[in-house]
Design a protein around this motif. Sequence first.
Motif, PDB file in Angstrom:
ATOM      1  N   ARG A  17       0.810  -1.220   0.000  1.00 39.47           N
ATOM      2  CA  ARG A  17       0.000   0.000   0.000  1.00 39.47           C
ATOM      3  C   ARG A  17       0.847   1.276   0.000  1.00 39.47           C
ATOM      4  O   ARG A  17       0.365   2.336  -0.320  1.00 39.47           O
ATOM      5  N   ASN A  18       2.125   1.180   0.355  1.00 37.16           N
ATOM      6  CA  ASN A  18       3.019   2.343   0.363  1.00 37.16           C
ATOM      7  C   ASN A  18       3.818   2.459  -0.932  1.00 37.16           C
ATOM      8  O   ASN A  18       4.778   3.226  -0.995  1.00 37.16           O
ATOM      9  N   PHE A  19       3.418   1.729  -1.958  1.00 34.10           N
ATOM     10  CA  PHE A  19       4.068   1.788  -3.266  1.00 34.10           C
ATOM     11  C   PHE A  19       3.945   3.210  -3.805  1.00 34.10           C
ATOM     12  O   PHE A  19       2.876   3.821  -3.700  1.00 34.10           O
ATOM     13  N   PRO A  20       5.015   3.804  -4.355  1.00 35.30           N
ATOM     14  CA  PRO A  20       4.938   5.204  -4.820  1.00 35.30           C
ATOM     15  C   PRO A  20       3.869   5.408  -5.901  1.00 35.30           C
ATOM     16  O   PRO A  20       3.730   4.596  -6.818  1.00 35.30           O
ATOM     17  N   CYS A  21       3.133   6.499  -5.772  1.00 42.13           N
ATOM     18  CA  CYS A  21       2.066   6.803  -6.743  1.00 42.13           C
ATOM     19  C   CYS A  21       2.615   6.968  -8.153  1.00 42.13           C
ATOM     20  O   CYS A  21       1.934   6.624  -9.119  1.00 42.13           O
ATOM     21  N   ALA A  22       3.823   7.492  -8.271  1.00 43.81           N
ATOM     22  CA  ALA A  22       4.414   7.654  -9.605  1.00 43.81           C
ATOM     23  C   ALA A  22       4.543   6.306 -10.295  1.00 43.81           C
ATOM     24  O   ALA A  22       4.379   6.199 -11.511  1.00 43.81           O
ATOM     25  N   MET A  23       4.819   5.259  -9.537  1.00 40.52           N
ATOM     26  CA  MET A  23       4.940   3.921 -10.122  1.00 40.52           C
ATOM     27  C   MET A  23       3.571   3.290 -10.359  1.00 40.52           C
ATOM     28  O   MET A  23       3.402   2.487 -11.260  1.00 40.52           O
ATOM     29  N   VAL A  24       2.589   3.664  -9.549  1.00 38.64           N
ATOM     30  CA  VAL A  24       1.234   3.140  -9.758  1.00 38.64           C
ATOM     31  C   VAL A  24       0.686   3.645 -11.086  1.00 38.64           C
ATOM     32  O   VAL A  24       0.092   2.890 -11.859  1.00 38.64           O
ATOM     33  N   TYR A  25       0.923   4.929 -11.391  1.00 38.34           N
ATOM     34  CA  TYR A  25       0.404   5.522 -12.621  1.00 38.34           C
ATOM     35  C   TYR A  25       1.325   5.324 -13.812  1.00 38.34           C
ATOM     36  O   TYR A  25       0.961   5.663 -14.938  1.00 38.34           O
ATOM     37  N   ALA A  26       2.514   4.772 -13.611  1.00 39.78           N
ATOM     38  CA  ALA A  26       3.451   4.538 -14.722  1.00 39.78           C
ATOM     39  C   ALA A  26       2.966   3.372 -15.573  1.00 39.78           C
ATOM     40  O   ALA A  26       2.327   2.439 -15.077  1.00 39.78           O
ATOM     41  N   PRO A  27       3.253   3.388 -16.888  1.00 44.75           N
ATOM     42  CA  PRO A  27       2.828   2.274 -17.750  1.00 44.75           C
ATOM     43  C   PRO A  27       3.562   0.976 -17.411  1.00 44.75           C
ATOM     44  O   PRO A  27       4.665   0.983 -16.855  1.00 44.75           O
ATOM     45  N   VAL A  35      -2.025   1.889 -13.898  1.00 49.48           N
ATOM     46  CA  VAL A  35      -3.312   2.517 -13.574  1.00 49.48           C
ATOM     47  C   VAL A  35      -3.336   3.881 -14.246  1.00 49.48           C
ATOM     48  O   VAL A  35      -2.423   4.688 -14.047  1.00 49.48           O
ATOM     49  N   PRO A  36      -4.342   4.167 -15.077  1.00 49.05           N
ATOM     50  CA  PRO A  36      -4.370   5.481 -15.738  1.00 49.05           C
ATOM     51  C   PRO A  36      -4.620   6.596 -14.726  1.00 49.05           C
ATOM     52  O   PRO A  36      -5.390   6.442 -13.787  1.00 49.05           O
ATOM     53  N   HIS A  37      -3.957   7.718 -14.938  1.00 51.18           N
ATOM     54  CA  HIS A  37      -4.112   8.866 -14.035  1.00 51.18           C
ATOM     55  C   HIS A  37      -5.490   9.484 -14.238  1.00 51.18           C
ATOM     56  O   HIS A  37      -5.913   9.737 -15.366  1.00 51.18           O
TER      57      HIS A  37
END
Length: 126
Positions: A17-27, A35-37
């Motif tokens: 759950r602490n995974f960086p948001c930049a990596m969550v939204y990255a392709p 995950v699309p922004h």
Amino acid sequence: MLSPVLRAALPKAGICRNFPCAMVYAPIALQGVGVPHPYGLQVIKHLDMLLCHPANSTKTGAFLEAVLQAHQLETGTSYGLFQQVYCNTSILASDTWAKRNWSELDSLSIHLEFDSPSLQPIRQGD
């Protein structure tokens, strides 16, 4: 923005759950989750609506054209709303969905050419 949703959904997907948001939204191709922004999706949907409805002559397209022509009258220019410089003429336009899209496009440096009929002067010297 989506922090509560991501905090609940990421562990269900087997991701910390602490995974960086930049990596969550990255392709996925760049080792991201893909995950699309949400803001990017919103802008794409707004552009899709602005481009598809008038081109397909739908009722929504007719309303959009009417709003854009009304903004053209409000600003008193001979060219369309999206061709105007936002910081110079936005104060003259009333607050509508089209004006908010104009603001989004200006902040992202997206240029949209939208054909609108040119206003003809009624009298000599107008």
